[in-house]
Motif scaffolding. Structure first.
Motif, PDB file in Angstrom:
ATOM      1  N   TYR A 733       0.778  -1.169  -0.186  1.00 17.45           N
ATOM      2  CA  TYR A 733      -0.195  -0.168  -0.083  1.00 17.45           C
ATOM      3  C   TYR A 733       0.481   1.031  -0.749  1.00 17.45           C
ATOM      4  N   SER A 734       1.881   1.291   0.381  1.00 17.12           N
ATOM      5  CA  SER A 734       2.923   2.164   1.156  1.00 17.12           C
ATOM      6  C   SER A 734       3.969   2.598   0.303  1.00 17.12           C
ATOM      7  N   SER A 735       4.203   1.264  -0.953  1.00 21.37           N
ATOM      8  CA  SER A 735       5.030   2.145  -2.490  1.00 21.37           C
ATOM      9  C   SER A 735       3.916   2.461  -3.253  1.00 21.37           C
ATOM     10  N   ILE A 736       2.894   1.909  -3.354  1.00 22.62           N
ATOM     11  CA  ILE A 736       1.877   2.198  -4.579  1.00 22.62           C
ATOM     12  C   ILE A 736       1.331   3.823  -4.009  1.00 22.62           C
ATOM     13  N   CYS A 737       0.890   3.385  -2.955  1.00 21.81           N
ATOM     14  CA  CYS A 737      -0.390   4.788  -2.507  1.00 21.81           C
ATOM     15  C   CYS A 737       0.415   5.498  -1.904  1.00 21.81           C
ATOM     16  N   LEU A 738       1.598   5.650  -1.547  1.00 22.66           N
ATOM     17  CA  LEU A 738       2.223   7.480  -0.666  1.00 22.66           C
ATOM     18  C   LEU A 738       3.534   7.314  -1.395  1.00 22.66           C
ATOM     19  N   ALA A 739       4.780   6.669  -1.537  1.00 22.10           N
ATOM     20  CA  ALA A 739       5.723   6.645  -1.375  1.00 22.10           C
ATOM     21  C   ALA A 739       6.069   8.108  -2.725  1.00 22.10           C
ATOM     22  N   SER A 740       5.081   7.403  -3.398  1.00 23.74           N
ATOM     23  CA  SER A 740       5.645   8.313  -5.127  1.00 23.74           C
ATOM     24  C   SER A 740       4.967   9.638  -4.705  1.00 23.74           C
ATOM     25  N   ALA A 741       3.169   9.646  -3.468  1.00 24.31           N
ATOM     26  CA  ALA A 741       3.418  10.469  -3.504  1.00 24.31           C
ATOM     27  C   ALA A 741       4.162  11.297  -2.378  1.00 24.31           C
ATOM     28  N   PHE A 742       4.473  11.130  -1.893  1.00 23.39           N
ATOM     29  CA  PHE A 742       5.823  12.081  -0.756  1.00 23.39           C
ATOM     30  C   PHE A 742       6.492  12.487  -2.285  1.00 23.39           C
ATOM     31  N   TRP A 743       7.477  12.415  -2.759  1.00 27.22           N
ATOM     32  CA  TRP A 743       8.541  12.289  -3.568  1.00 27.22           C
ATOM     33  C   TRP A 743       7.573  13.281  -4.722  1.00 27.22           C
ATOM     34  N   TYR A 744       6.131  13.408  -5.160  1.00 29.59           N
ATOM     35  CA  TYR A 744       6.048  14.384  -6.065  1.00 29.59           C
ATOM     36  C   TYR A 744       5.851  15.865  -5.094  1.00 29.59           C
ATOM     37  N   LEU A 745       5.235  15.438  -3.922  1.00 36.03           N
ATOM     38  CA  LEU A 745       4.793  16.513  -2.640  1.00 36.03           C
ATOM     39  C   LEU A 745       6.082  17.644  -2.945  1.00 36.03           C
ATOM     40  N   LEU A 746       6.853  17.309  -2.070  1.00 38.29           N
ATOM     41  CA  LEU A 746       8.734  17.099  -1.948  1.00 38.29           C
ATOM     42  C   LEU A 746       8.579  18.234  -3.246  1.00 38.29           C
TER      43      LEU A 746
END
Length: 758
Positions: A733-746
């Motif tokens: 879940y975190s690799s699909i839904c969160l990790a890339s979203a964190f990178w995008y926001l940063l």
């Protein structure tokens, strides 16, 4: 590759696989070297030696001194096994449990008498020699220089010839250094001294250097090293150069100095050879779980990937055989959690294959030939496989370096798994695909052709994902707070973390451990209201040791009455002692430090490879998220937190970082084709969608293995498998839904700030 040559290659591979599988099952020679049965097993599976030391003296030892002594003894006994345990019993006793050994006397002889280390000057203040040397014959019949004391230790202390004692040494480590004069590598022992020790050693080495003398290191009645003083050492950091001696010898000397540096002097109270804490059912059910899980993975791979799935299944069989052989070759001590970890690694080993096969299918979808698609697929998949595995390998290396006990054992197994996984996927699977192609399996349909993937708008739902994750983590902390406020503990800590009561008793009959677990343990659980009960048999006797949570006086009396009334145990044979945690506060601190350093190293590597620190930061944030979610799971479900807790968390970290790297690698690739900044969200969504099948399929294969453990394993295995299931789901879940979203926001927030600054 021609067809005839392909047939020969395939036969050679099958013969090699058969031979290695035979070695893994049956072994070689009378000692069955290389087989699963010759692998060192931990105390829970094979038993070992249990030694109890008592502090010398009438005064009750200081708690800090006891803690320091236990920690240093733990470092010493890890030379025998990374799974060795050291813990306090009562107020002045220390227990040592070493798995996989059966000669208590030999262990006692090698450990010596802790706390009797001295650094002795060659001459006293009057110039008289404190020790003399002469050539003699060693145990192997070789000529060697031997030393002998001229005085007793009391006399040496009286005339000031003892420069330092073991308590003046903070640390001793075996290392290597480059000799600039001879241009070769030397093995050394590096010493760190206390402030008081540094001052005393500075004065002694200044005198010895001026006189061209040595300072001997004397331990437990023997000289372990007599180095010449080559300079005055005043900064508290000394180096012992071991010219012509092996690194193993340097490690032995360093380990001896550490144990001689204990603050307390100990004497042996008792020693026993103890049986396995778990019965043969533990291994049998684990093997059943391995067989069922392996079969499910093979069926799944063939059903989903066709011919490549067949190649991957053979490569996976080779992986399993090689893992068994190497565990024996590297003398890794295997415990029940270790077996679970290896079974889990079989599921994770297919990950690289899944990445490759997805790439091959994508190339076939563009009209490439099978041969070309295989070549390009391996080439494009390499960076994701390499970065994911190297990142995990860095973490394993840090854990092996800084960790202790179970963490070291986990790290060694992880390193083996990573190396074998990359070899079997990048070399063996590719070799088998080329062989099968040469044999005539050349239709694209046999390999599968990727369908155009639907682009999922994952980033548009990022706020919902953040809220869901935050709610789960908050729920975990709330539950922990409620338990803490009600007088309990935030987590369901097991004996390894909080200690308890150890009750020793003698039965009237020789009862196997399985019968003890079936007949006695349930009665004890009724008394304690807790399933955390550990039983051990003393070999060659009817004596058993039962460890439980801390019992009060009433519970101890009920315990004794139960054993007397139900099993005819003599009351005089029942003794109970309070025992400390086997995972000391120092070991917990070491684990935290190791994990933090590993996270920093992973961040730096990802930054270097992706040329963007935001990728590394996002991966670490996702890992932190996974750890907190699984911690919440432990708190809410009340899964016991013991030695397997650390292994579970580390497994989840390794699993999650691999999944995240695969997606980041695809983002990196797609960004090269991106035209405008406003396409960034589309690139992220496209990258997640393209790697979705890999994320789901790898999770399924890993889930098969863990589910088999949960269904077929004994209770302690199920306690390990259940949070792993939660971790697999969370990591996916975190690799699909969160990790890339964190990178995008940063990336977008940083971009806006940069524009605003301009």
């Amino acid at each position: 590759m021609k067809k005839n040559r392909a047939i020969v290659y395939l036969l050679i591979f099958l013969l090699a696989l058969g031979g290695l599988s035979y070695v893994a099952v049956c072994g070689v020679g009378a000692d069955k070297s290389g087989s699963a049965s010759s692998i060192k097993l931990g105390l829970d599976l094979a038993g070992g030696v249990s030694i109890t030391y008592q502090v010398v003296g009438d005064k009750e030892p200081d708690k800090e001194d006891m803690s320091d002594t236990i920690y240093k003894l733990q470092q010493r006994v890890e030379n025998y096994s990374t799974e060795a345990q050291v813990y306090q019993e009562g107020s002045d006793r220390i227990n040592i449990e070493i798995p996989g050994v059966t000669d208590a006397n030999a262990i006692l002889a090698e450990l010596g008498q802790p706390g009797t280390l001295y650094f002795i000057a060659q001459t006293d203040s009057a110039g008289n020699a404190n020790y003399v040397s002469a050539y003699g014959i060693d145990a192997d019949g070789n000529l060697e220089l031997q030393y002998q004391l001229n005085k007793t230790i009391d006399e040496l202390q009286a005339d000031g010839s003892i420069v330092l004692t073991g308590t003046d040494v903070v640390d001793a480590q075996a290392r290597t250094q480059q000799d600039q004069l001879l241009n070769n590598t030397q093995n050394i022992v590096a010493l760190t001294l206390t402030d008081a020790g540094a001052q005393a050693f500075g004065e002694a080495t200044t005198k010895a250097f001026a006189a061209g003398e040595s300072i001997a290191i004397y331990y437990d009645g023997e000289f372990i090293c007599v180095p010449n003083v080559q300079a005055a050492i005043t900064d508290g950091n000394a180096v012992i150069t071991l010219q012509g001696r092996s690194f193993e010898e340097a490690e032995r000397i360093a380990s001896t100095i550490r144990i001689g540096g204990l603050k307390l002097e100990l004497q042996e109270l008792r020693s026993n050879v103890v049986g396995a804490q778990l019965g043969s059912d533990a291994i049998r059910t684990s093997l059943i779980a391995a067989g069922v899980g392996f079969a499910l993975v093979v069926i799944f791979m063939i059903a989903v990937y066709y011919v490549p799935g067949i190649a991957a299944s053979f490569a996976l069989a080779l992986y399993t055989a090689l893992m068994v052989i190497l565990l024996d070759a590297f003398e890794v001590t295997l415990t029940l959690p270790g077996i679970a970890g290896i079974i889990l690694s079989i599921g994770m080993a297919v990950d690289a294959n899944v990445i490759i096969f997805a790439r091959i299918r994508e190339e076939l979808a563009t009209g490439k030939t099978v041969q070309s698609a295989v070549k390009i697929g391996f080439s494009k998949a390499f960076s994701a496989i390499f970065d994911g595995n190297i990142t995990t390998l860095i973490a394993a290396a840090v854990l092996a370096w800084l960790g202790t006990g179970t963490i070291k054992g986990f790290a060694y197994t992880l390193v083996l798994g990573i190396g074998l996984s990359m070899f079997t996927a990048l070399v063996i699977t590719k070799f088998l695909l080329n062989v099968l192609f040469a044999l005539g399996v050349q239709s694209p349909k046999a390999y599968g052709v990727a369908k155009e993937s639907k682009i999922l708008q994952i980033l548009t739902k990022k706020k919902a994902f953040f809220f869901l994750s935050g709610a789960v983590i908050a729920a975990g902390f709330i539950v922990m707070g409620v338990y803490q406020a009600s007088g309990g503990s935030a987590l369901n800590y097991s004996l390894e973390f909080v200690g308890g009561t150890s009750t020793t008793l003698t039965l009237n009959e020789d009862m196997p451990i399985e019968k003890i677990d079936a007949d006695i343990v349930p009665l004890i659980e009724n008394i304690t209201g807790d399933g955390n009960v550990q039983t051990t048999k003393v070999a060659g006797s009817n004596q058993i040791i039962i460890k439980t949570r801390t019992l009060n006086v009433e519970e101890r009396e009920t315990f004794a009455d139960t054993m007397i009334n139900n099993f005819g145990v003599e009351e005089s044979t029942i003794t109970a002692e309070t025992i400390s945690a086997t995972v000391s506060s120092e070991m917990q601190s070491d684990a935290v430090i190791a994990i933090i350093v590993a996270a920093v190293c992973m961040l730096l590597y990802i930054w270097l490879r992706f040329s963007d620190i935001r990728f590394g930061a996002s991966a670490v944030i996702a890992l932190l998220h996974d750890i907190l979610v699984v911690l919440a799971f432990y708190a809410i479900v009340r899964v016991p937190v013991g030695n397997t807790f650390i292994a579970c968390m580390l497994t989840i970290v390794g699993y999650s970082i691999n999944a995240t790297i695969v997606i980041f690698d695809r983002i990196r690739e797609n960004m090269r084709e991106m035209g405008r900044k406003d396409e960034l969200e589309a690139v992220v969504n496209k990258s997640i969608s393209q790697t979705l099948s890999r994320s789901v399929f790898t999770s399924l294969t890993t889930f098969f293995m863990v589910a088999a453990l949960e269904i077929f394993g004994v209770s302690s295995i199920r306690e390990f498998a259940l949070p792993l299931i939660a971790g697999i789901i969370c990591g996916t879940y975190s690799s699909i839904c969160l990790a890339s979203a964190f990178w995008y926001l940063l990336r977008t927030k940083a971009g806006k700030k940069e524009k605003a600054a301009k």
